[in-house]
Structure formats: C-alpha cells, structure tokens
Motif scaffolding. Structure first.
Motif, PDB file in Angstrom:
ATOM      1  N   PRO B 543       0.824  -1.228   0.000  1.00  0.00           N
ATOM      2  CA  PRO B 543       0.000   0.000   0.000  1.00  0.00           C
ATOM      3  C   PRO B 543       0.854   1.272   0.000  1.00  0.00           C
ATOM      4  O   PRO B 543       0.457   2.285  -0.588  1.00  0.00           O
ATOM      5  CB  PRO B 543      -0.820  -0.106   1.277  1.00  0.00           C
ATOM      6  N   TYR B 544       2.038   1.222   0.620  1.00  0.00           N
ATOM      7  CA  TYR B 544       2.862   2.431   0.648  1.00  0.00           C
ATOM      8  C   TYR B 544       3.386   2.759  -0.747  1.00  0.00           C
ATOM      9  O   TYR B 544       3.440   3.922  -1.150  1.00  0.00           O
ATOM     10  CB  TYR B 544       4.029   2.242   1.627  1.00  0.00           C
ATOM     11  N   THR B 545       3.755   1.725  -1.494  1.00  0.00           N
ATOM     12  CA  THR B 545       4.194   1.950  -2.878  1.00  0.00           C
ATOM     13  C   THR B 545       3.073   2.590  -3.677  1.00  0.00           C
ATOM     14  O   THR B 545       3.291   3.520  -4.453  1.00  0.00           O
ATOM     15  CB  THR B 545       4.593   0.615  -3.529  1.00  0.00           C
ATOM     16  N   ARG B 546       1.864   2.071  -3.444  1.00  0.00           N
ATOM     17  CA  ARG B 546       0.733   2.621  -4.210  1.00  0.00           C
ATOM     18  C   ARG B 546       0.460   4.064  -3.807  1.00  0.00           C
ATOM     19  O   ARG B 546       0.136   4.901  -4.649  1.00  0.00           O
ATOM     20  CB  ARG B 546      -0.499   1.743  -3.993  1.00  0.00           C
ATOM     21  N   LEU B 547       0.633   4.356  -2.501  1.00  0.00           N
ATOM     22  CA  LEU B 547       0.450   5.735  -2.040  1.00  0.00           C
ATOM     23  C   LEU B 547       1.468   6.652  -2.721  1.00  0.00           C
ATOM     24  O   LEU B 547       1.124   7.719  -3.221  1.00  0.00           O
ATOM     25  CB  LEU B 547       0.610   5.811  -0.518  1.00  0.00           C
ATOM     26  N   LEU B 548       2.726   6.201  -2.753  1.00  0.00           N
ATOM     27  CA  LEU B 548       3.772   7.007  -3.393  1.00  0.00           C
ATOM     28  C   LEU B 548       3.449   7.226  -4.864  1.00  0.00           C
ATOM     29  O   LEU B 548       3.537   8.339  -5.375  1.00  0.00           O
ATOM     30  CB  LEU B 548       5.121   6.304  -3.283  1.00  0.00           C
ATOM     31  N   LEU B 549       3.064   6.157  -5.536  1.00  0.00           N
ATOM     32  CA  LEU B 549       2.777   6.256  -6.965  1.00  0.00           C
ATOM     33  C   LEU B 549       1.650   7.239  -7.238  1.00  0.00           C
ATOM     34  O   LEU B 549       1.706   8.027  -8.172  1.00  0.00           O
ATOM     35  CB  LEU B 549       2.395   4.882  -7.520  1.00  0.00           C
TER      36      LEU B 549
END
Lengths: 330, 586
Positions: B543-549
């Motif tokens: 989820p953090y990667t998706r937030l960053l993206l």
C-alpha cells in the motif's frame, strides 16, 4: 471585461553587478505582464534563473521594480509609495518555498498566526485564541490547541507548510503568491498542500500565483500558465491548451523533460547541444533552439496571439500563418 | 529557554566552568569582608606563608591573601562590565549594519574596520592619559578598544539571518523594521550573544590584567593586575618570593579556564555537530545463515540484513532495518523513499562513509569476494572509489572550490596508485570528454561551472577508477528538469558502454521507474517492496508503494481530475494514512 484582481504591466527588474563603483546592471526580469483573476490559479514555470522568484518578490513587494506598473483591484500601488502599505500587505500574501526557513524557530505556531491577525486588526485580544484555532483547523491541523503550542521544529515539513499557508490566510487576503510551495516537501505531503491551495480558490475566491518548475503539478492545479525564460514570458495561455499543444520551442523542451512514462529517457530532447551565450538583441533561447535561424539571433521576436488567451513570443509564429498549425515536430 | 538552561546544567564542561566561576563570584562579593585590609602594612615584607599570613606578605608587608581576595572584586566587576558593554555595542552596530545594509552598512563597516586596525595598547595609553583615573577609565578604554571585532561577528550573523525566509515572511505580514530586529532576529542570536558575552569577558579580564601589570591602570587600587604590577616592582622574582604572584596568577588562570569551558559548552550545546556522539552500549550482532552464504553467480553486490543504528541521547535508533537486496553487474538498481527513510544512509553505508554517530550494527555487504563490512582501514581506503564510487547530491559542495578540476582528478588518481600529474591531466581530459564536457575545462575552477556541469564533473570523478558500482545519491535533485534528463541520458549511455552498475537513490519515483531496472521502496528504514520497474509501475502490491505512486501528478490526460480528490479528503484522510504507514523512526 471587469478589472482584474491583480494586474502587472511590463514589470522589469535589474540588479547592479560588479564592484563598488560599477554602473553595470543585469536584467533579471524584462517587461513581464500578467493578470490574476479572483478564484483563479495561474502557474509560473521556468528553469532556475528564469526570473520566477524575482517576479514573486516584486508582486509581494519585497523588492521594487525598475519599471512597469502594478495594479491591485484597479488601483496603482506603485505610485507614490516606496514601501508597501499595510493595506497592500493585507490583501496580497506570500507562501515561501522552504517551510524550514520561513517559520522563525524561536516562536510558537500560535505566535506566527497571532501577529498578522493583530497587525491587520483581524482579531481582538479577546477572540485571538479562537481565531488562531480556527485558522489551524482550516488548514487541517487538528487538534488545533496542541498545534498552536508547538514550535516549528516539532512539526513535519508538510505541517510547517500548512502553518505557513495559515499565516498567509490570517489576513484574509485576495491574492496568495506561492513560491514553489511543495518543492521541499515529501511527495505524500505535497498533494495535501496542493489540494489545500485549490480548495482556497474554490471556497474563498482567492487568486493564487503558483510558481513551480513542475509542469505536472501546474497542469493539475492551474487554470492558466506562464512560461518564463531568461526574464521574459515566452508562452502564456490556458494550461490545457499550452500543455496539450505547446508552441514555443522552450515549452516543448520543458514538457519533454518531465519524467513521465517508461520511455521518457529514451526520447531525445528537442534542444541543441553546446549552446553559446544568449545573443544581446535576439531571442534568448536562440542558442539552444533547434529551429533557430538568423533573425532569431538578430531581432527580439514579437508577441504573437495564435488564439485568444494564448501568447507566444517566437519568430516561428510569424512564418506559420494559420493559428491551428500547432504541431511543431519535436 | 528553560530547556536550554537545564541542558546547560547537565553538561559537564558547563558544570565545571560554572562552579569555578561561581566560586570566584561569591569570593568577590563576600570575600573582602572576611579578610584584613589589603592596603594595611601588617607584617614584615617578603615573608613566606605562615599561620599569621596564610599566603605570606608582599614586598611592602601587606597580606597576600587579602590582596588576592579583594583584587577579585574589581577585576571581575570590570571584566563583566566590559564583557556586557562590548557585546551590547558590537551587537547593536553589527545587527544594524547587517540588517539595514547598503549605505548604513557601508558607513558602519568602515567605522568598524578603522577601529579594528587601531592597535589596542597605544589607544589605551592615549585614552588613559585623558580620562580621569578609576575603574570606569578601564571600562571605557577596553570597550572602545574591543567592540569592533564583535560588531563584525554580529554583522555576519545578521546578514545570514536577514536572507532567511522568515524575515521576508515577517515583512510580508507587515511587521515594522524595529520589531523584525527585536522579535525575529535577536532571539535567534541568543546563543551568539551568550558566547560572545563570555568570550568578551575573557578578553576584558586578560586585557585589564595586562594593562595594569604595565602600570597603565590605577596603581593605587587593589586588583589582580596591580597585584602583579607591585609584585614586579617589589622584585618578587629576584627575591624568589613566589607566594606574592602565584595566588593571583592561579586565580586569573582559573577564571580564564572557567570562561573558556563555559564558552565551549555553549558552542557544543547550540551546535550539536561539535559534540562527540553519545556512548551507547556495545552490541554483538547476530550472524544468521543467510548472511554467510556465498555470493551466487551473476550478482555483483549483495546487501544482507543490513542494519544501521544512530547513537542518540536516548540510546540506539535504528534507521536502516534488515535491508537485503542484490545488484547484478551493469544493472541500475533504484532505492526510493521519503526523507528519513534511510535511503541515503544505505548509500553511504556501502562505502562505509557513515557519520561518526552511525554504525553498521548487523548484516553483511558483499562485493564480489570482498566483505565490505569487515574491511580494515587500509583495505577500505583501497576499496573506496576503486570498487564503489559515489556521486553526491550537492554538486556545489562535492567539489573543492580552491582546486582546479585537473587537480581534483589528480588527487583521486594519485590516491590509488602512482600517477604523474601529466598522466592524471590526460586522463581527466578523457573523462571530461566522456561526460560531454570540453577537455580544456581541466584547468577550470568549480565556481566557473553551472550546476549541471559540476554534476557531470562529479560523475567523471566517480568513473575515474573504473569502479564496478557507482552510488548516485539524488544527483539531479538540485537541477532543472532539462539538465536532469540530459545528465541521466548520458549516465545510461556511459553505463552501457562501460558496464558499471548503478545504485540510484532518489525520492522521485516516476524518474526512478524510467531509469532503473529494478526498484526497492524504503519506508522507515525497511525495504517494503522490491521488484522490476515495470511491475512496480503496473502492479505494485504494497500500500505504501501505491500511495507514493498516486502522489505524483502525471502529464497524461488519464488521471486528470480523478487523481486529485477534494481538499477536505486530503486534509483528513491522507494524513492519518501516512502516519499509520510510517515507521517509528524520526
């Protein structure tokens, strides 16, 4: 057409260069004009040294221009007064780039918000605390009581920038000049600050001049965009039009350099390598421009209006003729 | 404020210095009532210490103990008065000059410089001849002779603070000039005022004793300086009457010592970089099986369960937590994360360039057959740059401003094996041409280059010894987008030609996805996701990667409005999501 909220006409700024007795001056900003309407976001983009921040400081009346006029709600504010009046400060506010430098480390958050409220008579001693809390809540810093007591070093970068926005809002301004407000912030915080700014234009009708080097943010936030190169506006217009079909070679160069998409590094830049110095009389971009010819080095291009609200300062425009011929091969 | 006083008390230097000074202050205040009259001729001259006169008698038969104790009063009073006055005058002149600038600054700076070059001693003699005798004369003389240096220090500080954004912000708010000086600038100078006051007091005590020893003070008064003057006049040295001058000398030395300790304590407390890192309990790392496995084929660098700890006052703080990844030869591996995620710490750790407070507490870094974590000092020096080199974030400060580019290349090359200056310069030209700069720039100075050119020089320096891996720590953050793209295209071209691998550290995920073969996402010191750039782009799992993206706006039309929900949502929902996702570090 009604008078624009903020109208700058042919603003110029030069600074002295050289030693104590030198008379030489360098031009940072050359006859830049812009208008800002109520509830509108205008983006100002360009590389470092293009004069973005110089223009921001002129509009915030931190520096004085060498020429040109500045009108706020139709009134000329440069005439007669050397330093900005309190009334001007009460209507035009600025948010700085670095939230780690724009808040004084020795004062609390509350102090930063109380000062503009008191200085501009927006609050009395009795309702000061409640006004400070209301301001903090309006920028999403809750619980306000706890944030008000903190010092800047106890806040994250995004929280500091929200305090800086709250300080600008305290005087209930009509115009906010935001000088790269998100470039020092972490990405996950950036969006919140941008959305906060956009909300302000919608809810309170504040006009925002958004200075950035990030075309992608400008595209999402701004209604209109001004592209600055070497102290001159080279292209201006509706954001959607300018970014969908950029007409000035420099705008095209900027767009192609935005990291976007998997093959962004594999497309060549539309720029000439080994650029020389800018010609003294011609177009400043000529040495780097892939389309430049002799007249670009000799004469300053005029402003062309290929469409309503779209301004391009380039010799290519005059040879193009028809305005819909926007697709310059890049 | 209360916090800073409390930490001052806890500081050992401050505590020792403060106690000594306090002792002398109490002595100066109450001492004179406890001893006999120092001017009375109470015994025979030149008597060594005895029960009647604990410190002996002077050449005229006065009590040395009484003279020493009474001398403290005027010496310290004049010292602190001059210290305060010099600080006040210096701060006023310096801050006024620095803040107002232009004409005012020109005039005040000129005055300051004139006073700086007037030699203090002759000025003191001249002023002493015209002013009425007494302690006030000493105060006046020392203040006039001493304020100018202090004004320069304060002017420099005011110049630096004036350009800070919070001063501009106060102007935009509509604050008056005097209020900006009083409430915005001066409180930020509190530590400078404190350490200047102590330094000036030290100057005042020394200068006062010196002038009085030369007989330029009021020889009728009892101060430490006149004590020494009379000791000299009465031939204390010739008669070997050491007891006459040693007590006074020791007192002066102790006061000087205590003031120096206090001044250095203030420096250390206000500038934490000067402090030695706090000692933390030694820590024996657990060696797991995964760390000792041999390097599989096709792997250049293997980082295994790497932990980096910072020593803080509250004990160890882990900034890199069990990070493992491999880099293949010729691969571009990207590390992305926000500030405080530990991404730069990992990069510096690979070269063992961590700051003194940080240490690798666990894990292995293997490069080929070398265990980087176990290298000794000499092996480490040979390893750095030849095997793994680095391109730093700030091209401005990574080059030495007083050396030409050629000299910097020569330094690097000569540090790793014999290299004549001529051959170094030849190689430097070659390297500069390789990164797309003109070879004749070998004789240029760093200040003659633009930011993008300097970063190209940084890359050329990193490639000078043909390392297998180049660590690039946000090399393009300070550059414009156009310059950034030019530079990165050049890096990719060089990489395919020379075959080095790159560890690219940045916060700019879209850039990294276009540049890197594989990408690791760091959050709070932990590697939360490692995958190929292609898969991170399309099917990120964490989820953090998706937030960053989702945090990066795109230029393409697809996410035009949907990606940016309303402000209300951002203010309330994004923030808790972020705090929940962040690790406990910082």
């Amino acid at each position: 057409m009604s008078t624009p909220l903020l109208e700058a006409t042919a603003l110029s700024r030069t600074v002295p260069v050289g030693g104590f007795l030198s008379r030489a001056r360098r031009t940072l900003l050359d006859k830049v004009s812009l208008t800002l309407e109520r509830g509108e976001i205008v983006a100002l983009v360009g590389e470092s040294g293009s004069g973005k921040s110089t223009l921001a400081r002129l509009l915030a009346r931190l520096d004085s221009p060498d020429g040109g006029s500045l009108r706020l709600g139709g009134t000329d504010v440069l005439a007669g007064e050397k330093r900005a009046s309190l009334a001007y400060r009460g209507r035009v506010q600025m948010v700085f780039q670095d939230p780690f430098a724009s808040l004084n480390p020795v004062h609390t958050v509350a102090y930063h918000l109380e000062r503009p409220l008191l200085r501009h008579g927006r609050a009395t001693a009795a309702d000061l605390t409640s006004r400070v809390h209301a301001l903090l809540e309006s920028v999403g810093l809750t619980p306000a009581e706890s944030f008000a007591r903190r010092f800047p070093h106890e806040l994250s970068g995004g929280q500091r920038q929200r305090v800086a926005v709250a300080r600008a809002l305290a005087v209930e301004p009509d115009v906010i000049i935001a000088d790269e407000p998100t470039s020092m912030l972490d990405v996950s915080t950036r969006r919140g600050v941008l959305q906060l700014l956009r909300g302000l234009t919608r809810e309170r009708g504040i006009g925002i001049l958004f200075i950035t080097h990030d075309l992608a943010s400008a595209r999402h936030l701004a209604d209109r965009i001004l592209v600055l190169y070497a102290g001159r506006v080279v292209e201006a217009g509706r954001t959607s039009e300018v970014l969908a079909a950029p007409r000035h070679p420099y705008t095209q160069l900027l767009l192609s350099a935005v990291p976007d998409g998997a093959d962004f590094l594999h497309t060549p830049l539309p720029v000439k390598a080994g650029a020389g110095p800018a010609p003294p009389r011609g177009c400043a971009f000529a040495p780097r421009c892939p389309h430049a010819d002799a007249r670009c080095h000799d004469t300053l291009p005029a402003e062309h209006l290929p469409a309503a609200d779209h301004l391009v300062r380039c010799h290519l425009e005059s040879s193009k003729g028809v305005p819909d011929d926007a697709a310059v091969p890049s | 404020m209360r916090d800073s006083i409390r930490s001052l008390l806890r500081h050992r230097k401050a505590a020792v210095g403060g106690s000594i000074l306090l002792f002398f202050l109490v002595l100066a205040l109450v001492g004179p009532w406890l001893v006999m009259d120092p001017t009375d001729l109470v015994g025979r001259p030149h008597q060594p210490p005895s029960r009647a006169h604990l410190f002996g008698t002077t050449g005229q038969g006065q009590d040395v103990l009484a003279q020493t104790v009474v001398g403290a009063r005027e010496t310290l009073a004049v010292g602190f008065a001059v210290g305060a006055l010099v600080t006040l005058v210096g701060a006023l002149v310096g801050v006024t000059a620095g803040y107002l600038g232009r004409r005012v600054d020109d005039a005040l700076s000129l005055t300051t410089n004139v006073f700086l070059v007037i030699p203090g001693l002759p000025l003191a003699i001249v002023l002493g001849a015209y002013l009425p005798s007494g302690p006030m004369r000493m105060v006046a003389v020392l203040t006039v002779a001493g304020w100018a240096w202090n004004a320069r220090v304060f002017r420099a500080e005011a110049l630096a603070l004036r350009n800070r954004d919070f001063v501009a912000a106060a102007v935009v708010v509509g604050e008056s000039r005097s209020r900006i000086v009083a409430r915005e600038l001066l409180p930020n100078m509190a530590s400078l005022v404190g350490s200047s006051f102590i330094g000036n007091t030290l100057y005042a005590v020394g200068a006062q004793v010196g002038l009085e020893f030369l007989g330029l003070g009021d020889v009728g008064s009892v101060t430490w300086g006149t004590n020494l003057y009379w000791a000299g006049n009465d031939a204390a040295l010739l008669t070997r009457s050491w007891w006459i001058f040693v007590p006074t000398g020791v007192c002066i030395a102790l006061v000087g010592f205590s003031l120096t300790l206090l001044s250095s304590a203030i420096d250390e407390l206000t500038n934490p970089a000067l402090r030695a890192p706090p000692a933390v309990a030694p820590f024996t790392p657990a060696v797991t099986a995964a760390q000792t496995e041999p390097l599989p084929p096709g792997v250049l660098l293997s980082v295994r369960e790497l932990c980096v700890d910072y020593a803080t006052e509250r004990g160890r703080s882990r900034v890199v937590d069990s990070v493992s990844f491999d880099i293949a030869p010729g691969e571009v591996f990207g590390l992305a994360g926000e500030s405080g995620s530990g991404k730069s710490t990992i990069g510096y750790g690979l070269l063992r360039l961590l700051p003194p407070a940080a240490s690798i507490s666990q894990g292995r870094i293997l490069l080929g057959d070398t265990d980087v974590t176990a290298l000794g000092a000499d092996a480490l020096r040979a390893f750095r740059w030849a095997q793994v080199s680095m391109v730093f974030q700030s091209a401005m400060s990574a080059l030495n401003p007083v050396l030409t580019l050629g000299e910097q290349f020569h330094d690097t090359l000569a540090a790793h094996g014999p290299s004549s200056r001529a051959s170094s310069y030849a190689r430097a030209r070659e390297l500069l041409a390789m990164v797309g700069l003109e070879p004749k720039l070998v004789n240029a100075w760093p200040h003659q280059l633009s930011g993008g050119m300097r970063q190209r020089v940084g890359i050329a320096l990193a490639l000078a010894l043909q390392p297998k891996l180049v660590v690039m720590d946000e090399p393009t953050t300070a550059l414009d987008v156009v310059v950034q793209k030019e530079l990165l295209q050049r890096v990719l071209e060089l990489k395919s030609r020379l075959g080095f691998a790159v560890l690219f550290i940045t916060h700019d995920l879209p850039l990294l996805l276009a540049l890197a073969d594989r990408v690791g996402i760091l959050q709070g010191g932990k590697l939360v996701e490692v995958d190929t750039a292609q898969r991170i782009r399309t099917e990120a799992r964490h989820p953090y990667t998706r937030l960053l993206l989702s945090s990066f706006p795109h230029l393409t039309a697809a996410d035009s409005d949907g990606a940016l929900p309303d402000a209300a949502l951002a203010a309330t929902e994004l923030a808790p999501a972020r705090t929940a996702l962040r690790g406990g570090h910082r």
